[in-house]
Structure formats: C-alpha cells, structure tokens
Design a protein around this motif. Structure first.
Motif, mmCIF file in Angstrom:
data_model
loop_
_atom_site.group_PDB
_atom_site.id
_atom_site.type_symbol
_atom_site.label_atom_id
_atom_site.label_comp_id
_atom_site.label_asym_id
_atom_site.label_seq_id
_atom_site.Cartn_x
_atom_site.Cartn_y
_atom_site.Cartn_z
ATOM 1 N N HIS A 101 37.470 -18.460 137.718
ATOM 2 C CA HIS A 101 38.716 -19.085 137.264
ATOM 3 C C HIS A 101 38.864 -19.105 135.750
ATOM 4 N N ASN A 154 40.541 -25.706 142.581
ATOM 5 C CA ASN A 154 39.569 -24.623 142.614
ATOM 6 C C ASN A 154 38.565 -24.771 143.743
ATOM 7 N N ASP A 192 39.173 -22.992 128.625
ATOM 8 C CA ASP A 192 40.614 -22.826 128.798
ATOM 9 C C ASP A 192 41.210 -22.383 127.471
ATOM 10 N N GLN A 217 39.790 -28.962 139.090
ATOM 11 C CA GLN A 217 38.659 -28.957 140.013
ATOM 12 C C GLN A 217 39.099 -29.054 141.468
ATOM 13 N N TYR A 263 42.032 -25.044 134.385
ATOM 14 C CA TYR A 263 41.074 -25.400 135.419
ATOM 15 C C TYR A 263 41.392 -26.765 136.013
#
Length: 465
Positions: free
Chosen positions: A58, A70, A306, A67, A65
């Motif tokens: 990712h 994902n 990120d 969590q 991101y």
C-alpha cells in the motif's frame, strides 16, 4: 601409611560438609531465586535502541494508509510494487547513524504480500515484474544488517490478511483456504524465514499469534526448531518481551522487567486494567522475566510512508524526551522508519535520525566519574567539583532486579543533600538534574530483594567553558 591416608578423608568429611553447607547458605543469600533474563533477553535489553522498517504494497497504491481498510480490501495488482531505487544498505546506515543496534523488517503485513521468495505462498516477490520476480528484500535487508553490524529481526503478520480474507486470525467466507490450510501456509512461511536467513535477533508477530489451542498455526514450535537464540514476540504460550502499553515511545516510571505470568498474550484480564498499567509498569514481585518495549513511528501517527508528510517527522526535542522516558526507564526503544516508493528512507527522516544519534552521543560525551560495587551504599569521588547534569544507574540484571528503593545524595558544603530517589533501576535508570557542582556522590539502597549489584554508577555533565 596407607591406613593413615585412608582415614584423613573420613575425618575431614564432617568439616567439609559443614563448609559446603555454609558456602551454599551464603550463596543462597547472595543469589536468591529471582527471575533472570535469558541470554537473548539480556542482549535485547542491552541493545537499548532499535528500529522497525514498515514496507508493504500500500506504499504504492496512491492512497493514504488506513489500517481498517487495508486489513480488509485486497490490492488487485501486486505489480504496483516498484521500488526502483531500493537500497537496504541506505536503510540500515540510517538506523546505525541514529545509534540503533538492531533492525526489524515487516516481511509480511496486512495486505498479505510477502517481501521474500516464498515457496509456501505465491503472493510474494516472485509474482511481480520488479526485479524480474527474483529479488528477495528479506535477504537483502539481513545482508545489510550483517554488513554494517546491526542485529537483524523479522516482523510477520498472521492476524490479518486482506488477500486471503483472514480477519483477526480467522478465515472468512471469502477466504479461498480453510483454516487448516491457512495455518499450514503460515507455518510454512515461518519455517522459510527461520531456516533460510541465519540467526535472527527477534521474530515479532503483528498483534501476537494464535497458536493451536486457539485454532491457529503452531509458529512457536517452528521458531524453537530453528531460532533457539532469538527473541520470540509473541503468542499465548511464550512472550520474551512485552508491549509497553502505548505507541508513544515511552513507558512511565517505574517499569520493572518482571511480570506475574508467562506468555502475557494470554489476554489475562489484568492487562487491560487501568489503561494497561501492568504492561506499562510490570510487577516487581512477578516471577517471569518479560521486559518492556517502547515503540513509536518516527513520523507522528504514521507507520507507513505517505506522500507529502515529511512535516510529520518528530522534532529532535521530542525524540530525546522519548529516549530518556524509555531507555532511561528500563525499557528498549524501537522507532518505526518508513521507506518510500523509491525504496529509500526519505531525506527528512535520514536527517532527523542522524541528528538524534548525534544528540544522544553528545548528551553522554562528558563522563566525569563512574564506579561499580556491591552492597547498600556506594560512593563516587569527583575531584575538582565538576558541573554535573545526569546520573546513570545500572544493575547487573543477569542476576535479577534486586533494588527496590534507593536515594542519591550529593556532598555539598560539608553535608549530604538529596538529589534524586527511585525504586526500579533494572538495566538502566537515567536521572536528569539541574546543573550543579559537587565533589562526591553516593547512592544509598534502602530496600532490596538481595544484595544489590550495581553495575554502573556514572555521572555526566557539561564541559566547563
């Protein structure tokens, strides 16, 4: 003559027995049955500072991101993985510049993608165009660690797998595998990691691991077959270390290395009480050695890279406070570093890691006195009355945490003045002081479980200008 020689041992035997009993009694008093670290636990505590590199698919999906997402949403095309400048030497040198002594890599995380050439699981580096499907980041990372003198560790995920539809250790209705087949797959992956790459400093299971008693894979037996000298963290049966109760990089004081039960990940009801107080503080009366980890990402609230978030790199001042409130509180500090899409640690992160390493070295560059000793009182002469601002205490934890209460005093103007006091020393306790001059210090141990064994009583200060 022969008869006289044969009588001597018999005559001496009662005295010899008494001497042995007396010696055993003294030894028992000096070395009681206190919890003690294994060689692996001792090495882990002595390392003091490490890093964990978080890397996964990712990083390349052009999304921030999240969590929860994902863990559940598969990434359709693993070929988005393309770290075109990947250089694990750069990762490890960044950690070394910070002062880290060990490094851990997320070989598998929540997407289910594997960063090595796995025979057990085709959803791995063998399935992507990058590196012609032949590169092995686990192998490259471990080689870099050994090249530059860091101890290598591996982080694996069994609890979440978006690609295989595994949630909280269990297969779901969209899983292509049964629970038994998933468990077998995980055991195969762990066997690959544990058998192919040499000795590991630590094997870390994300969120712990369910064992056979909970319907999960038997990862512990695989680890114990191949990695008898490493740290196992952790499942319901064994926990060589413990989470320190937050992801702040800090533990409150006191923080004891002992716990009341083995394998704290049994989810004993006491763990969650009072804001994870037991995990944070440990238990001085606990019968199991299980020291605390203080973990935090270098980028505030971000374990994974990120784009555009360089401003989230923690200020140097915050990192130093983190160090004193983790290493200085008898805990091991593990900072999370985030390789980017290039496959490099970003420049802003590299710079801050170097600054952090320099700042720690400078803080302890001017040692004005050090001693060691046994017993309830230890004094340290400081000729010339230097300016001091830090005191470092260490016990010989290989023989257990013995000190329960102590006081540090400074000799000033012909009298003793209280400087600091505490309870837990353990591997390391750092006291920071307002700068002051003194010609002598002493530590008085007012409570202990056995004869105190002070490995280090060191004093640091600023150089006179």
């Amino acid at each position: 003559m022969g008869r006289r020689h044969s009588l001597l041992p018999a005559l001496a035997l009662p005295c010899l027995v008494l001497a042995i009993q007396s010696c055993a009694s003294r030894q028992s008093q000096a070395d009681p049955d206190l919890p003690r670290p294994t060689p692996a636990q001792l090495a882990w505590q002595e390392a003091e500072l490490g890093v964990v590199f978080h890397y996964d698919l990712h990083v390349f999906d052009d999304k921030h991101y999240q969590q929860g997402d994902n863990r559940k949403t598969p990434i359709a095309d693993p070929d988005i993985f393309n770290p075109y400048l990947l250089d694990t030497d750069q990762w490890v040198l960044t950690a070394k510049a910070m002062g880290a002594r060990f490094a851990i890599l997320t070989a598998s995380h929540e997407t289910g993608f594997r960063l090595w050439q796995s025979d057990a699981n085709p959803y791995c580096l063998g399935a992507v165009r990058w590196g012609d499907g032949k590169r092995d980041i686990v192998a490259e990372f471990i080689a870099s660690c050994r090249r530059f003198g860091l101890q290598p560790g591996i982080y694996m995920g069994t609890r979440w797998n978006a690609q295989l539809g595994v949630q909280d250790f269990k297969v779901t209705s969209r899983s292509p595998l049964t629970q038994a087949r998933y468990n077998h797959l995980i055991e195969g992956e762990v066997a690959e990691i544990c058998s192919r790459y040499g000795n590991l400093f630590e094997l870390w299971f994300d969120g712990g691991a369910y064992g056979p008693e909970q319907g999960g894979p038997d990862v512990l037996s695989v680890f114990e077959r191949y990695q008898r000298r490493g740290i196992f963290y952790h499942d319901h049966r064994r926990a060589d270390t413990r989470w320190g109760g937050s992801e702040s990089g800090r533990v409150p004081y006191p923080c004891w290395a002992t716990m009341p039960f083995d394998g704290y990940s049994r989810f004993d009801h006491r763990l969650a009480k009072e804001g994870y107080a037991l995990l944070k503080h440990g238990d001085p009366e606990g019968g199991v050695w299980c020291p605390a980890m203080s973990d935090a990402p270098l980028r505030q609230h971000e374990w994974f890279w990120d784009e555009g978030d360089d401003h989230k790199v923690r200020p140097l001042k915050d990192l130093l406070e983190m160090y004193f409130d983790s290493v200085g509180h008898n805990s091991t500090l593990i900072l999370g570093l985030t390789p980017d899409r290039r496959g490099l640690i970003p420049d802003a992160d590299v710079l801050r890691c170097r600054e952090f390493g320099v700042a720690i070295a400078q803080a302890f560059a001017h040692r004005v006195g050090v001693t060691t000793g046994t017993g309830n009182r230890l004094e340290l002469d400081l000729p010339g009355s230097p300016l001091i601002d830090k005191i470092v205490l260490q016990e010989d934890i290989a023989r257990g945490e013995r000190v329960r209460r102590y006081r540090i005093e400074s000799h000033e103007g012909g009298r003793w003045v209280a400087l600091a006091e505490g309870s837990c020393i353990g591997h390391k306790r750092i006291h920071r002081l307002a700068p002051r001059r003194t010609d002598r210090l002493r530590i008085q141990i007012t409570a202990s479980q056995a004869t105190p064994l002070i490995q280090t009583f060191a004093v640091y200060g600023a150089r006179d200008r």
